[in-house]
Design a protein around this motif. Structure first.
Motif, PDB file in Angstrom:
ATOM      1  N   ASP A 110     107.781 -21.140  15.259  1.00 20.39           N
ATOM      2  CA  ASP A 110     106.558 -21.926  15.111  1.00 20.39           C
ATOM      3  C   ASP A 110     105.988 -22.221  16.483  1.00 20.39           C
ATOM      4  OD1 ASP A 110     107.902 -24.233  16.202  1.00 20.39           O
ATOM      5  OD2 ASP A 110     108.740 -24.611  14.233  1.00 20.39           O
ATOM      6  N   THR A 111     104.734 -22.607  16.484  1.00 24.52           N
ATOM      7  CA  THR A 111     104.046 -23.000  17.703  1.00 24.52           C
ATOM      8  C   THR A 111     103.319 -24.305  17.438  1.00 24.52           C
ATOM      9  OG1 THR A 111     102.411 -22.328  19.369  1.00 24.52           O
ATOM     10  CG2 THR A 111     101.984 -21.672  17.112  1.00 24.52           C
ATOM     11  N   THR A 112     103.281 -25.180  18.432  1.00 24.56           N
ATOM     12  CA  THR A 112     102.688 -26.504  18.298  1.00 24.56           C
ATOM     13  C   THR A 112     101.624 -26.693  19.369  1.00 24.56           C
ATOM     14  OG1 THR A 112     104.732 -27.427  17.403  1.00 24.56           O
ATOM     15  CG2 THR A 112     103.127 -28.980  18.268  1.00 24.56           C
ATOM     16  N   VAL A 113     100.494 -27.217  18.939  1.00 31.00           N
ATOM     17  CA  VAL A 113      99.376 -27.478  19.840  1.00 31.00           C
ATOM     18  C   VAL A 113      98.921 -28.919  19.617  1.00 31.00           C
ATOM     19  CG1 VAL A 113      97.030 -26.846  20.485  1.00 31.00           C
ATOM     20  CG2 VAL A 113      98.652 -25.073  19.846  1.00 31.00           C
ATOM     21  N   SER A 114      98.739 -29.646  20.698  1.00 32.35           N
ATOM     22  CA  SER A 114      98.188 -31.007  20.640  1.00 32.35           C
ATOM     23  C   SER A 114      96.905 -31.048  21.451  1.00 32.35           C
ATOM     24  CB  SER A 114      99.197 -32.030  21.183  1.00 32.35           C
ATOM     25  OG  SER A 114     100.350 -32.076  20.371  1.00 32.35           O
ATOM     26  N   TYR A 115      95.912 -31.693  20.905  1.00 30.49           N
ATOM     27  CA  TYR A 115      94.633 -31.786  21.606  1.00 30.49           C
ATOM     28  C   TYR A 115      93.945 -33.094  21.226  1.00 30.49           C
ATOM     29  CZ  TYR A 115      93.126 -29.906  17.094  1.00 30.49           C
ATOM     30  OH  TYR A 115      92.940 -29.696  15.750  1.00 30.49           O
ATOM     31  N   PRO A 116      93.103 -33.626  22.099  1.00 29.93           N
ATOM     32  CA  PRO A 116      92.432 -34.902  21.814  1.00 29.93           C
ATOM     33  C   PRO A 116      91.324 -34.733  20.780  1.00 29.93           C
ATOM     34  CG  PRO A 116      91.691 -34.033  23.912  1.00 29.93           C
ATOM     35  CD  PRO A 116      92.792 -33.126  23.456  1.00 29.93           C
ATOM     36  N   VAL A 117      91.117 -35.774  19.995  1.00 27.33           N
ATOM     37  CA  VAL A 117      90.031 -35.816  19.024  1.00 27.33           C
ATOM     38  C   VAL A 117      88.891 -36.630  19.630  1.00 27.33           C
ATOM     39  CG1 VAL A 117      89.344 -36.543  16.707  1.00 27.33           C
ATOM     40  CG2 VAL A 117      91.640 -35.639  17.103  1.00 27.33           C
ATOM     41  N   PRO A 118      87.664 -36.113  19.618  1.00 26.55           N
ATOM     42  CA  PRO A 118      86.552 -36.873  20.217  1.00 26.55           C
ATOM     43  C   PRO A 118      86.270 -38.160  19.431  1.00 26.55           C
ATOM     44  CG  PRO A 118      85.736 -34.931  19.049  1.00 26.55           C
ATOM     45  CD  PRO A 118      87.223 -34.817  19.072  1.00 26.55           C
ATOM     46  N   THR A 119      86.262 -39.282  20.132  1.00 32.14           N
ATOM     47  CA  THR A 119      86.013 -40.584  19.498  1.00 32.14           C
ATOM     48  C   THR A 119      84.874 -41.337  20.181  1.00 32.14           C
ATOM     49  OG1 THR A 119      87.673 -41.678  20.887  1.00 32.14           O
ATOM     50  CG2 THR A 119      88.421 -40.762  18.788  1.00 32.14           C
ATOM     51  N   SER A 120      84.027 -40.600  20.893  1.00 34.59           N
ATOM     52  CA  SER A 120      82.926 -41.272  21.597  1.00 34.59           C
ATOM     53  C   SER A 120      81.856 -41.772  20.644  1.00 34.59           C
ATOM     54  CB  SER A 120      82.307 -40.316  22.621  1.00 34.59           C
ATOM     55  OG  SER A 120      81.816 -39.138  21.975  1.00 34.59           O
ATOM     56  N   ARG A 121      81.836 -41.258  19.414  1.00 33.71           N
ATOM     57  CA  ARG A 121      80.864 -41.700  18.425  1.00 33.71           C
ATOM     58  C   ARG A 121      81.563 -42.152  17.157  1.00 33.71           C
ATOM     59  NH1 ARG A 121      75.353 -38.040  18.174  1.00 33.71           N
ATOM     60  NH2 ARG A 121      74.736 -38.262  20.364  1.00 33.71           N
ATOM     61  N   ARG A 122      81.006 -43.181  16.544  1.00 35.14           N
ATOM     62  CA  ARG A 122      81.518 -43.632  15.252  1.00 35.14           C
ATOM     63  C   ARG A 122      81.270 -42.556  14.205  1.00 35.14           C
ATOM     64  NH1 ARG A 122      78.911 -45.067  10.917  1.00 35.14           N
ATOM     65  NH2 ARG A 122      76.980 -44.822  12.111  1.00 35.14           N
ATOM     66  N   GLY A 123      82.192 -42.411  13.293  1.00 31.50           N
ATOM     67  CA  GLY A 123      81.997 -41.441  12.221  1.00 31.50           C
ATOM     68  C   GLY A 123      83.328 -40.920  11.709  1.00 31.50           C
ATOM     69  N   VAL A 124      83.244 -39.919  10.845  1.00 31.29           N
ATOM     70  CA  VAL A 124      84.419 -39.253  10.297  1.00 31.29           C
ATOM     71  C   VAL A 124      84.482 -37.863  10.920  1.00 31.29           C
ATOM     72  CG1 VAL A 124      85.632 -38.541   8.209  1.00 31.29           C
ATOM     73  CG2 VAL A 124      84.134 -40.540   8.148  1.00 31.29           C
ATOM     74  N   VAL A 125      85.507 -37.610  11.720  1.00 37.15           N
ATOM     75  CA  VAL A 125      85.653 -36.329  12.425  1.00 37.15           C
ATOM     76  C   VAL A 125      86.517 -35.407  11.568  1.00 37.15           C
ATOM     77  CG1 VAL A 125      86.394 -35.196  14.536  1.00 37.15           C
ATOM     78  CG2 VAL A 125      85.479 -37.528  14.630  1.00 37.15           C
ATOM     79  N   PRO A 126      85.941 -34.336  11.001  1.00 32.66           N
ATOM     80  CA  PRO A 126      86.767 -33.402  10.223  1.00 32.66           C
ATOM     81  C   PRO A 126      87.548 -32.473  11.148  1.00 32.66           C
ATOM     82  CG  PRO A 126      84.484 -32.686  10.210  1.00 32.66           C
ATOM     83  CD  PRO A 126      84.522 -33.977  10.994  1.00 32.66           C
TER      84      PRO A 126
END
Length: 430
Positions: A110-126
């Motif tokens: 398996d391979t694992t990737v971690s990355y940041p989720v943009p949270t600069s704007r209010r909302g639901v990030v899919p």
């Protein structure tokens, strides 16, 4: 499945070689054309073979305030018996595309990737699904498939600390109650019996008349019932900066602050919108849980988030045990989730919302949060002073301050949610 430019060239060459070989009697050309056609068939079979990939993802955390860090951890495992070769994978996070290394993933690895989720704007990030593009070894055919579900990350409005929530007069079916002993209980309504109800609350006379057990619902009239009305009409927030209505974002922050403060003090609070919210905003993938699977959970009200009047076009929810909602499901699980998902709309009128508020009388303390475009509609809100003993209006982003005593209301002009919270201590004494 699609064919690459190299594949198109080989297909044209195969047709020309076969045609020339048969037409002019050159077996060598025919053999070359047949070889090119065979290569195309092998490419289709190789690209069409579906690799067995298991995809799991975890948001840490899955609910954050605007501007706070959030990360997504994606794990891809090769559950097949052959190496996953000639593959390129990308994960979609909002508007971004994140590369995932699966080019030569061995069986069972398996391979694992971690990355940041943009949270600069209010909302639901899919986030998701994983898109895997597979090519044949010669690069003639290409096939794209999706793996995994779409998991939303809920970016809540920022919550500003409030010293206290305004107190208003309690209500009962006998009318307005100005002073009652703390903890007094007043009859409110009857409902059907459900397993777990105490038998001493059964109303036997009504049960005998209707033929089924009916239970008394009581309310604590010493507690103020707070109603927060958020104006989500595009007409009320006409100014845009980079496509974003900052006045609406500030109103969402103020609503989140009031709801959170009320929950902290164990006060009943109902969050409503002027225009009906789009419930499909949160219905993506398997839900907002920290993993891709999980069960639903109510928001602490005991009524699955349904507020009084919720069946009258409000789409409102009450909050009692927690403002954020930690459960997973296919939609918002609490007031802060709903504030993350709400968007501006061209539908709805403040006059219609005021008429419903007057009819339903959901509480005694009303907080209306709107933008500069609704300044001319304050007269409609002023008509609610008879139905709601305490009414305050917050206007965000107005170019000029609202005249004192407009429509006989307490009006707070604030530049943003932080300014509204700073002035709240004086507002709460009206």
């Amino acid at each position: 499945m699609g064919i690459t430019a190299r594949g198109i060239g080989l297909l044209v060459a195969a047709v020309l070689l076969l045609g020339a070989g048969f037409r002019f009697g050159y077996p060598e050309l025919t053999l070359l054309g047949a070889a090119a056609g065979t290569a195309l068939v092998v490419a289709v079979v190789a690209a069409a073979r579906r690799p067995r990939l298991l995809v799991s993802r975890r948001a840490d955390p899955d609910r954050v305030a605007r501007g706070e860090p959030a990360a997504m951890t994606l794990t891809v495992r090769n559950a097949g018996r052959v190496p996953a070769a000639s593959m390129l994978a990308t994960d979609r996070c909002g508007d971004r595309v994140v590369p995932v290394p699966v080019l030569r993933l061995r069986p069972g690895a398996d391979t694992t990737v971690s990355y940041p989720v943009p949270t600069s704007r209010r909302g639901v990030v899919p986030v998701g699904p994983l898109r895997v593009v597979r090519r044949d070894p010669l690069g003639l055919m290409v096939l794209a498939r999706s793996y995994g579900d779409v998991v939303p990350v809920w970016v809540h409005p920022r919550v500003h600390p409030l010293r206290a929530v305004p107190t208003g007069a309690g209500r009962s079916l006998d009318g307005r109650v100005d002073a009652v002993p703390h903890g007094s209980i007043t009859f409110d309504s009857l409902r059907e019996y459900v397993v777990g109800d105490e038998l001493r609350r059964v109303h036997w006379r009504t049960s005998a008349r209707v033929g089924e057990l009916m239970v008394r619902e009581n309310v604590d009239t010493s507690l103020p019932r707070i109603v927060v009305l958020l104006d989500n009409r595009a007409l009320a927030h006409p100014d845009r900066v980079g496509g974003l209505a900052e006045s609406f974002e500030s109103a969402c922050e103020a609503a989140a602050s009031v709801v959170t403060a009320a929950v902290r003090e164990d006060l009943p609070v109902v969050l409503l919108f002027v225009a009906a919210e789009d419930t499909s905003a949160g219905s993506i993938g398997t839900g907002p849980g920290r993993t891709a699977t999980g069960g639903g959970e109510a928001d602490g009200t005991g009524r699955d988030g349904a507020a009084p009047g919720g069946g009258n076009g409000w789409g409102g929810s009450a909050a009692g045990g927690g403002a954020g909602g930690d459960g997973s499901g296919t939609g918002p699980s609490g007031p802060l989730d709903r504030l993350a998902a709400v968007t501006l709309t061209g539908e709805g009128t403040l006059e219609a919302a005021v008429a419903r508020l007057r009819r339903d009388r959901l509480g005694d303390t009303l907080v209306v949060l709107t933008g500069p475009g609704a300044s001319d509609d304050l007269g409609h809100v002023g008509a609610l002073r008879g139905a709601y003993p305490s009414v305050v209006v917050g206007i965000f982003g107005a170019a000029e301050p609202t005249p004192p005593g407009a429509a006989g209301l307490v009006v707070v002009d604030a530049a943003d949610g932080a300014a509204f919270a700073a002035e709240w201590d004086g507002v709460r004494r009206w």
